[in-house]
Design a protein around this motif. Sequence first.
Motif, PDB file in Angstrom:
ATOM      1  N   ASP A   7     -11.114   1.660  -6.458  1.00  0.00           N
ATOM      2  CA  ASP A   7      -9.629   2.093  -5.669  1.00  0.00           C
ATOM      3  C   ASP A   7      -9.719   2.796  -4.941  1.00  0.00           C
ATOM      4  N   VAL A  45      -9.357  -2.233  -2.788  1.00  0.00           N
ATOM      5  CA  VAL A  45      -8.989  -2.701  -4.301  1.00  0.00           C
ATOM      6  C   VAL A  45      -9.535  -3.095  -5.022  1.00  0.00           C
ATOM      7  N   THR A  76      -8.071   0.581   3.172  1.00  0.00           N
ATOM      8  CA  THR A  76      -7.486   0.620   1.558  1.00  0.00           C
ATOM      9  C   THR A  76      -8.673  -0.250   0.899  1.00  0.00           C
ATOM     10  N   THR A 129      -2.946   2.461  -4.281  1.00  0.00           N
ATOM     11  CA  THR A 129      -3.500   1.274  -4.878  1.00  0.00           C
ATOM     12  C   THR A 129      -2.685   0.936  -5.556  1.00  0.00           C
ATOM     13  N   MET A 170      -4.245  -5.319  -7.408  1.00  0.00           N
ATOM     14  CA  MET A 170      -3.880  -4.206  -7.610  1.00  0.00           C
ATOM     15  C   MET A 170      -3.174  -3.563  -9.090  1.00  0.00           C
ATOM     16  N   GLY A 199      -7.350   6.313  -4.386  1.00  0.00           N
ATOM     17  CA  GLY A 199      -6.081   5.439  -3.896  1.00  0.00           C
ATOM     18  C   GLY A 199      -5.727   6.027  -4.260  1.00  0.00           C
ATOM     19  N   LEU A 235      -0.484  -0.801   0.680  1.00  0.00           N
ATOM     20  CA  LEU A 235      -2.208  -0.596   1.152  1.00  0.00           C
ATOM     21  C   LEU A 235      -2.362  -0.124   2.171  1.00  0.00           C
TER      22      LEU A 235
END
Length: 449
Positions: free
Chosen positions: A378, A433, A431, A127, A152, A68, A122
Amino acid sequence: MPRLAFFGDLLDFTADPGFAAPGLAPGVRHRPEHWLLVEDGRIVAVQAEAPGPDWQPVRHPGRLLTPGFIDTHVHAPQLDVIASHGLALLDWLETYTFPAERRYADPAVAAEGAVRFLDALLAHGTTAAVVFPTVHAVSVDTLMAEAAARGMRLIAGKVLMDTHAPDGLRDDVEQAERDCRALIRRWHGHGRLAYAVTVRFAATSSRAQLAMAGRLCAEEPTLYMQTHVAENTEEVRWVGELFPEARSYLDIYHRHGLLHPRAVLAHGIWLDAEDRALLADTGAQIAHSPSSNLFLGSGLFDWAGATEAGYRVSMASDVGGGTSLSMLRTMGDAYKIQALRGTRLSAWKALHTATLGGAEALGLAGEIGHFSPGCLADLAVWDWACGPVAAHRDAIACARPTGPQHSPQAALHERLFAWMTLGDERNLVETWVAGVRRHGGSAAAGLGG
């Protein structure tokens, strides 16, 4: 939480590739058609062979998986003013930014804005972020609470402004200190959250407030500090008039104890050799904000000079001065700025700075920024191309021959550079997390056998 096995083309870094030629860059780790195994939100292994039936597959054949993105300077309330027409920095603040931020005194506005902002991050593959809320404590509370709900990594703090700011955005030293201390107790170290002592910029804080900010940093070394420095020539001139005792704009922060390894200073365009040496000596970093610098006409950041001086550079969207939360677009703008300065920024260097490099600059490389066992999961899943033009370009890049003049790494770089230059949030598929999907749907995920 299920044990997840992500399948796709994994790309991350083990070291800074520097400004080396695309085919000779160190630290690039490309593992096509590999499995990334995630248990309890953390990466436990990367392997070529398929895992056993006790792992739930998340299949993305032919897609790119990256860590991320890490955005080291962005303003949560400024989605309200993104893409506002053309004024220089100081006028832009007065005309657009300050009125938007004043509305965040309303808890309902702050709560709605926090949800919109974090979901937008996101949706762009970001992230983790270092964020400016507003001067209002409620803007910090709502942002931190929503970030915690999404799991996050977020660094933020109440903005400090006690002078040269409009009604509704000024605080005072005593109340600001009380607010900061309460917010630090409430949020610093809570889950994946951290507090940043947040000085708007030197011009909007009195010497007493800057001294108070320095005391907070000295009392708790795990706090971050974020501010702006040397973004615009008119700003630099004004700050110099306000603080004639200081050698430079950066020196103002140094005199008040605000430069340290957890200090994140946005922009840093108009610095001299002594300033650069001071950044290197104190361990502070510059959050390079290329899209914003181009949009506001602030100047061209000297990245090669920063590297030569030995201080760290991270990557930032700086929305709303920046025109997109997409770190792909931000990296593309960074390339353009460096080209104007005579430096050819590789996609390797840009992507490293937005992932492992950003994590290292923030002291978070044990948690985020790369696909190593022990890191939190992430990650972002990407289509290499979106639309017929990009798809055509990607196909040509994939068909390039390899050989002495075109190494496999150079061939991959050609494809990655096209992705970075032509791509944006439309390329994003999902995405995740800490092993939880926070953007994208199960239909796109390829869940199951």
